[in-house]
Design a protein around this motif. Structure first.
Motif, short mmCIF file in Angstrom:
data_model
loop_
_atom_site.label_atom_id
_atom_site.label_comp_id
_atom_site.label_asym_id
_atom_site.label_seq_id
_atom_site.Cartn_x
_atom_site.Cartn_y
_atom_site.Cartn_z
N ALA A 27 0.82 -1.22 0.00
CA ALA A 27 0.00 0.00 0.00
C ALA A 27 0.84 1.26 0.00
O ALA A 27 0.39 2.31 -0.43
CB ALA A 27 -0.94 -0.01 1.21
N ALA A 28 2.07 1.19 0.47
CA ALA A 28 2.93 2.37 0.54
C ALA A 28 3.39 2.85 -0.83
O ALA A 28 3.90 3.95 -0.96
CB ALA A 28 4.14 2.08 1.41
N VAL A 29 3.24 2.02 -1.85
CA VAL A 29 3.69 2.40 -3.18
C VAL A 29 2.68 3.35 -3.80
O VAL A 29 1.49 3.08 -3.83
CB VAL A 29 3.85 1.17 -4.09
CG1 VAL A 29 4.23 1.58 -5.49
CG2 VAL A 29 4.88 0.23 -3.51
N THR A 30 3.16 4.48 -4.30
CA THR A 30 2.27 5.44 -4.94
C THR A 30 2.66 5.57 -6.40
O THR A 30 3.82 5.43 -6.76
CB THR A 30 2.36 6.82 -4.27
OG1 THR A 30 3.72 7.24 -4.30
CG2 THR A 30 1.85 6.77 -2.86
N PRO A 31 1.67 5.85 -7.26
CA PRO A 31 2.00 6.00 -8.67
C PRO A 31 2.83 7.26 -8.89
O PRO A 31 2.78 8.19 -8.10
CB PRO A 31 0.63 6.12 -9.35
CG PRO A 31 -0.34 6.40 -8.29
CD PRO A 31 0.26 5.98 -6.99
N LEU A 32 3.60 7.24 -9.96
CA LEU A 32 4.35 8.44 -10.34
C LEU A 32 3.39 9.38 -11.05
O LEU A 32 2.75 9.01 -12.01
CB LEU A 32 5.50 8.06 -11.26
CG LEU A 32 6.61 7.26 -10.59
CD1 LEU A 32 7.54 6.69 -11.65
CD2 LEU A 32 7.37 8.12 -9.63
N ARG A 33 3.30 10.59 -10.57
CA ARG A 33 2.39 11.56 -11.17
C ARG A 33 3.16 12.34 -12.23
O ARG A 33 4.29 12.75 -12.02
CB ARG A 33 1.84 12.50 -10.11
CG ARG A 33 1.17 11.71 -9.00
CD ARG A 33 0.13 12.49 -8.28
NE ARG A 33 -0.42 11.71 -7.20
CZ ARG A 33 -1.40 10.82 -7.34
NH1 ARG A 33 -1.92 10.61 -8.51
NH2 ARG A 33 -1.85 10.15 -6.31
N VAL A 34 2.53 12.52 -13.37
CA VAL A 34 3.16 13.25 -14.45
C VAL A 34 2.52 14.62 -14.54
O VAL A 34 1.33 14.78 -14.30
CB VAL A 34 3.05 12.49 -15.79
CG1 VAL A 34 3.87 11.22 -15.74
CG2 VAL A 34 1.62 12.16 -16.13
N ALA A 35 3.32 15.61 -14.87
CA ALA A 35 2.86 16.99 -14.80
C ALA A 35 2.16 17.46 -16.07
O ALA A 35 1.56 18.52 -16.09
CB ALA A 35 4.05 17.90 -14.51
N GLY A 37 -0.30 16.00 -17.90
CA GLY A 37 -1.67 15.64 -18.17
C GLY A 37 -1.90 14.27 -18.78
O GLY A 37 -3.03 13.90 -19.06
N ALA A 38 -0.86 13.49 -18.97
CA ALA A 38 -1.07 12.14 -19.48
C ALA A 38 -1.77 11.32 -18.40
O ALA A 38 -1.69 11.62 -17.22
CB ALA A 38 0.26 11.48 -19.84
N ARG A 39 -2.47 10.28 -18.84
CA ARG A 39 -3.14 9.41 -17.87
C ARG A 39 -2.09 8.79 -16.96
O ARG A 39 -1.03 8.36 -17.38
CB ARG A 39 -3.90 8.32 -18.63
CG ARG A 39 -4.65 7.37 -17.73
CD ARG A 39 -5.51 6.43 -18.54
NE ARG A 39 -6.12 5.44 -17.70
CZ ARG A 39 -6.92 4.48 -18.14
NH1 ARG A 39 -7.19 4.40 -19.44
NH2 ARG A 39 -7.45 3.61 -17.31
N GLU A 40 -2.43 8.71 -15.69
CA GLU A 40 -1.51 8.19 -14.69
C GLU A 40 -1.39 6.67 -14.80
O GLU A 40 -2.37 5.97 -15.02
CB GLU A 40 -2.06 8.57 -13.32
CG GLU A 40 -1.18 8.22 -12.18
CD GLU A 40 -1.79 8.70 -10.89
OE1 GLU A 40 -2.46 7.89 -10.21
OE2 GLU A 40 -1.61 9.89 -10.56
N VAL A 41 -0.19 6.19 -14.65
CA VAL A 41 0.06 4.75 -14.57
C VAL A 41 -0.11 4.37 -13.10
O VAL A 41 0.50 4.98 -12.23
CB VAL A 41 1.48 4.40 -15.06
CG1 VAL A 41 1.75 2.91 -14.92
CG2 VAL A 41 1.67 4.86 -16.50
N ASP A 108 9.64 9.47 -19.00
CA ASP A 108 9.44 8.29 -19.84
C ASP A 108 8.03 7.72 -19.68
O ASP A 108 7.38 7.36 -20.67
CB ASP A 108 10.49 7.22 -19.54
CG ASP A 108 11.89 7.62 -19.97
OD1 ASP A 108 12.01 8.56 -20.79
OD2 ASP A 108 12.85 7.01 -19.49
N LEU A 109 7.55 7.65 -18.43
CA LEU A 109 6.19 7.18 -18.21
C LEU A 109 5.18 8.09 -18.91
O LEU A 109 4.22 7.61 -19.52
CB LEU A 109 5.87 7.10 -16.72
CG LEU A 109 6.46 5.91 -15.98
CD1 LEU A 109 6.23 6.06 -14.49
CD2 LEU A 109 5.87 4.60 -16.48
N ASP A 110 5.41 9.38 -18.84
CA ASP A 110 4.53 10.33 -19.52
C ASP A 110 4.51 10.07 -21.03
O ASP A 110 3.46 10.00 -21.65
CB ASP A 110 5.00 11.76 -19.22
CG ASP A 110 4.14 12.79 -19.90
OD1 ASP A 110 2.99 12.97 -19.46
OD2 ASP A 110 4.60 13.41 -20.88
#
Length: 195
Positions: A27-35, A37-41, A108-110
Motif C-alpha cells: 500500500a505504501a507504493v504510490t503512482p508516479l504523477r506526471v505533470a 496531463g497524461a493518464r496516470e500509470v 518516460d512514463l509520460d
C-alpha cells in the motif's frame, strides 16, 4: 520510500511465478504523477516497470551509472535508452542521482502513457490494462507497439483475453527468446487481465 519505487525484491516473485494470481504492490507504493496531463500509470504498473527495468549499476558513491542492456544498447536509470548505437562508449554519459533517475522515469512514463492513449483511440481501458500496455510499450518502444497486432485487436474491440495473449509474443531480444522478457510479458498479461 519517496517517489522512487524500490520493489525489485518484492516483485521478483511476480516475475518468477507468472502463472500465480497477480498480487498488488504494498500500500505504501504510490503512482508516479506526471505533470503534463497524461493518464496516470497506477502503482502496480509503476512497480512492475521498475521491478523489471531496475536501477542498475549503482556505484559505491550511490550514483547510478550507464550500462549495456541485454542486447548491448547503452541504458541508464530505469531503462532509459541512451543511444541506438550498440556498445557505444559508456564514458560519454555521466552518472546520475536518484532525483534525476526519478525525473527521467516520470518523463518516460509520460511519453509512453501518451503513446498508448494515442494508439488506443476510443478503446476504453481499465487502469490495469492501461498500466500493462504502458509497461509493454516502455520495453518495446512506441514505434513497435504502434504497428502491432495487439494494438489492432484492441482498437477493433477483440476479446480482451486474446488481446492479452498477444503480449506473450513479445518475448524475443535480437531474434532469440529471452527468459526475462517471457517473465515480463507473463506479468504484464496477468496485470492486463486483473480486474
Amino acid at each position: 520510500m519517496g517517489l522512487a519505487l524500490r520493489l525489485s525484491t518484492t516483485l521478483s516473485g511476480w516475475a518468477a511465478a507468472a502463472n500465480e494470481p497477480f498480487l498488488p504492490p504494498p500500500a505504501a507504493v504510490t503512482p508516479l504523477r506526471v505533470a503534463t496531463g497524461a493518464r496516470e500509470v497506477n502503482a502496480t504498473g509503476c512497480a512492475l516497470i521498475e521491478s523489471f527495468e531496475g536501477r542498475h549499476k549503482r556505484g559505491a558513491d550511490g550514483l547510478i551509472y550507464p550500462y549495456y542492456d541485454h542486447v548491448g544498447y547503452p541504458t541508464q536509470g530505469v531503462g532509459r535508452l541512451l543511444s541506438r548505437e550498440k556498445w557505444a562508449d559508456l564514458s560519454q554519459w555521466a552518472p546520475i542521482d536518484d532525483a534525476t533517475c526519478d525525473a527521467w522515469l516520470r518523463e518516460d512514463l509520460d511519453r509512453f502513457a501518451r503513446g498508448i492513449e494515442r494508439m488506443c483511440g476510443r478503446a476504453r481501458l481499465t487502469d490495469n490494462e492501461f498500466a500493462a500496455l504502458v509497461s509493454w510499450a516502455f520495453n518495446v518502444g512506441t514505434g513497435n507497439a504502434q504497428g502491432s497486432t495487439l494494438i489492432r485487436m484492441l482498437v477493433r474491440g477483440d476479446d480482451r483475453g486474446e488481446v492479452a495473449d498477444q503480449l506473450l509474443r513479445w518475448n524475443k531480444a535480437d531474434g532469440k527468446i529471452s527468459k526475462g522478457l517471457a517473465r515480463r510479458r507473463a506479468a504484464e498479461r496477468i496485470l492486463f487481465l486483473t480486474q
